[in-house]
Design an enzyme around this catalytic site. Structure first.
Site, PDB file in Angstrom:
ATOM      1  N   CYS A 117     -12.983  36.301  57.571  1.00  0.00           N
ATOM      2  CA  CYS A 117     -14.180  36.501  58.391  1.00  0.00           C
ATOM      3  C   CYS A 117     -14.580  35.194  59.101  1.00  0.00           C
ATOM      4  O   CYS A 117     -13.862  34.743  59.983  1.00  0.00           O
ATOM      5  CB  CYS A 117     -15.289  37.094  57.536  1.00  0.00           C
ATOM      6  SG  CYS A 117     -16.596  37.812  58.509  1.00  0.00           S
ATOM      7  N   HIS A 140     -12.566  42.033  54.889  1.00  0.00           N
ATOM      8  CA  HIS A 140     -12.762  41.368  53.597  1.00  0.00           C
ATOM      9  C   HIS A 140     -11.803  41.915  52.531  1.00  0.00           C
ATOM     10  O   HIS A 140     -12.130  42.902  51.860  1.00  0.00           O
ATOM     11  CB  HIS A 140     -14.216  41.548  53.136  1.00  0.00           C
ATOM     12  CG  HIS A 140     -15.160  40.722  53.951  1.00  0.00           C
ATOM     13  ND1 HIS A 140     -15.512  39.432  53.601  1.00  0.00           N
ATOM     14  CD2 HIS A 140     -15.778  40.984  55.122  1.00  0.00           C
ATOM     15  CE1 HIS A 140     -16.327  38.943  54.515  1.00  0.00           C
ATOM     16  NE2 HIS A 140     -16.504  39.865  55.449  1.00  0.00           N
ATOM     17  N   GLU A 189     -11.318  40.868  49.692  1.00  0.00           N
ATOM     18  CA  GLU A 189     -11.874  40.693  48.339  1.00  0.00           C
ATOM     19  C   GLU A 189     -12.878  41.778  47.967  1.00  0.00           C
ATOM     20  O   GLU A 189     -13.269  41.891  46.810  1.00  0.00           O
ATOM     21  CB  GLU A 189     -12.541  39.312  48.231  1.00  0.00           C
ATOM     22  CG  GLU A 189     -13.904  39.140  48.905  1.00  0.00           C
ATOM     23  CD  GLU A 189     -13.844  38.969  50.421  1.00  0.00           C
ATOM     24  OE1 GLU A 189     -12.784  39.243  51.013  1.00  0.00           O
ATOM     25  OE2 GLU A 189     -14.864  38.580  51.020  1.00  0.00           O
TER      26      GLU A 189
END
Ligand code: XMP
Length: 541
Positions: free
Chosen positions: A100, A180, A182
């Site tokens: 990001c 993202h 994660e």
């Protein structure tokens, strides 16, 4: 009084780890570290502001560097960045992944262009990707207002979405991902990290979690670490404090160990008896301080009606603080009245608590001012672990199944699960309703793994018309919230739990027939909330 020392059992992170995560302010930085451990890697988190001091003058060559997200714009003057020579040395010696904001920063540093996007992109999107190791695209979480609009020379595109052309881009050992990997709801995010960490960066696995080995080593560490004097432990019945307490009990400090359980009056009905059933009376002091907590809460002035839409929020922040303060007072009076002067305090603080408080995400409710007032050392045996690992320990320690899977419970308890001015009269229906929910949950979902990760009933004191017997009455409403987490239990995004119809019928029936306000006002409506997080948080305030 001397300053309290915090002693943390070192586990799972290390200085000079193969993986360095540079934190640019994103709320999900702890999740990146968690993902690393899931694929078998220790990591170290370094704040972007500390980079020059961390790298300066040292030859550090981590194999894999991950730049987190953040909420600034890379083109703004003063935005967090990194010195050019540091970027060049990283790009030369390490495999680098930007996520990001980190992705945009890498693109800018490598000569590309980043601009404000025509439209921001939030939520779940579909990534189409060419093969990147095992990664083949799929749903992913996006959360960005800026975007890469021109790739640096030599970079190629591996993944895109309908709105974001450069969703996964890079070259050689520098890669940038706009979504993202994660986040819990991103499909196969770990495969992106695995590919970069093992195939490209050639990291070797250095993290493995063996519960038995952990318990043995943590118990030995507590023996070595605990100074003379009583070893206290705030025991709430939650999985973290129960595990910390039990490990201490397995060590030789057990003879001077004392658990302290404080009933704030904002627990489910029967909660104290349940915890007492698990831990017994020999090692734990149980204190019913509910009346003091009710007095403290009732003394908070409720803001007068006005234009300030934040007033309810501010009021409940005061409720949180008041309950936290009263907890410290009660705990201290028990600790100071015990036979032996306290020397240390064991806490179940976990790794996410620490990272979240260090990165300014939330204040550390575990520490909450207690240690300084006690003037003792703080012992944190679980400081290197995540919740799901602590649950594994709880299983290995043979703690009751209900403790192993216990849902997280906020410090202020049921007090933040209503609206309007809070009085002692609110506690009783809240306590009763939440006991009923627990009973119906255990009956319909006996396997705790099939239950929502958090569930509660809030009282909504909105005057509502109802029929009781043959009469129209004005009663209130009850609000049921049940949410689900992914396996990693990060609580950053949550889904909605869909209970069976039989469950809803039985729960609704029991709630409207068994719960009333102390003055007799009935609850004539039950509403089931069906919003996920985001946009709705778990708690109403
Ligand atoms: P939200 O409401 O932000 O909550 O989705 C995320 C998690 O934090 C818990 N929570 C609290 N825990 N003191 C606590 O100790 C608090 O004031 C507090 N507020 C929220 C919430 O229950 C959920 O697990």
């Amino acid at each position: 009084m001397s300053e309290s020392k915090i002693l943390r059992f070192p586990w799972g992170t290390k200085d000079d780890a193969q993986v360095v995560i540079i934190h640019f302010g994103s709320k999900s930085t702890p999740l990146i570290a968690q993902l690393c451990r899931e694929i078998g890697l220790m990591s170290q988190i370094v704040k972007a502001q500390d980079l020059p001091a961390y790298w300066g003058g040292r030859v550090i060559k981590p194999k894999f560097v991950i730049l987190s997200g953040g909420d600034q714009s890379v083109y703004d003057p003063g935005a967090l960045s990194m010195p050019d020579d540091l970027y060049r040395s990283m790009a030369e010696y390490s495999t680098v992944l930007g996520i990001c904001y980190g992705a945009q920063l890498l693109a800018k540093l490598a000569g590309g262009k980043v601009e404000k996007a025509a439209r921001a992109e939030f939520g779940l999107v579909k990534v189409k990707a060419k093969g990147f190791g095992q990664y083949r695209g799929g749903e992913a979480i996006m959360n960005h207002r800026d975007e890469i609009t021109e790739l640096p020379q030599g970079w190629k595109t591996v993944g895109s979405t309908d709105r974001c052309q450069y969703a996964l881009v890079g070259n050689n050992n520098v890669w940038a991902v706009q979504f993202h990997p994660e986040m819990d709801h991103t499909h196969a995010g770990h495969s992106i990290l695995k590919h970069l960490a093992f195939t490209r960066a050639r990291c070797s696995q250095d993290y493995r979690f063996d519960p038995e080995e952990f318990v043995q080593q943590a118990a030995e560490w507590i023996e070595l670490t605990a100074p003379p004097g009583a070893v206290l432990c705030g025991l709430s019945g939650g999985v973290d404090s129960s595990v910390a307490f039990t490990i201490a009990h397995e060590s030789s400090v057990s003879k001077r160990l004392r658990g302290i359980y404080v009933d704030t009056g904002f627990f489910r009905e029967g909660e104290t008896e349940e915890v007492r059933g698990y831990f017994g009376d020999e090692r734990v002091t149980y204190v019913d301080a509910s009346s003091d907590f009710y007095d403290v809460v009732e003394a908070i002035p409720y803001p007068v009606e006005g234009k300030d839409t934040d007033r309810e929020y501010k009021y409940y922040e005061q409720v949180r603080k008041a309950i936290g303060g009263e907890f410290i007072k009660t705990f201290l009076s028990v600790a100071q009245n015990s036979d032996q002067a306290p020397g240390s305090l064991i806490q179940g603080t976990n790794y996410s608590d620490i990272i979240e408080s260090e990165t300014g995400l939330k204040s550390h409710h575990n520490v909450g001012g207690l240690p300084d007032k006690l003037g003792v050392s703080i012992i944190e045996p679980l400081a290197g672990l995540y919740k799901f690992e602590i649950r594994e320990l709880a299983r290995c320690l043979d703690l009751p199944r209900e403790v192993v899977h216990r849902q997280p419970f906020p410090g202020p308890g049921l007090a933040i699960r209503t609206w309007g001015r809070l009085t002692r009269d609110d506690a009783q229906p809240l306590r009763r309703a939440n006991r009923i929910l627990e009973e119906v949950m255990r009956k319909h979902y006996p396997d705790p793994e099939k239950r929502p990760c958090q569930y509660y009933v809030a009282t909504a004191k909105l005057p509502s018309t109802g029929l009781v017997g043959d009469s129209r009455v004005i009663g209130y409403a009850l609000w049921v919230r049940m949410v689900t987490a992914q396996q990693r239990e990060s609580y950053s995004t949550l889904g909605v739990f869909h209970p069976t119809w039989e469950f809803q019928e039985e729960l609704t029936h029991r709630l409207v027939t068994e719960v009333t306000m102390p003055d007799g006002t009935p609850f004539v409506r039950v509403a089931y909330e069906i919003t996920g997080k985001p946009p709705s948080t778990t708690e109403p305030h």
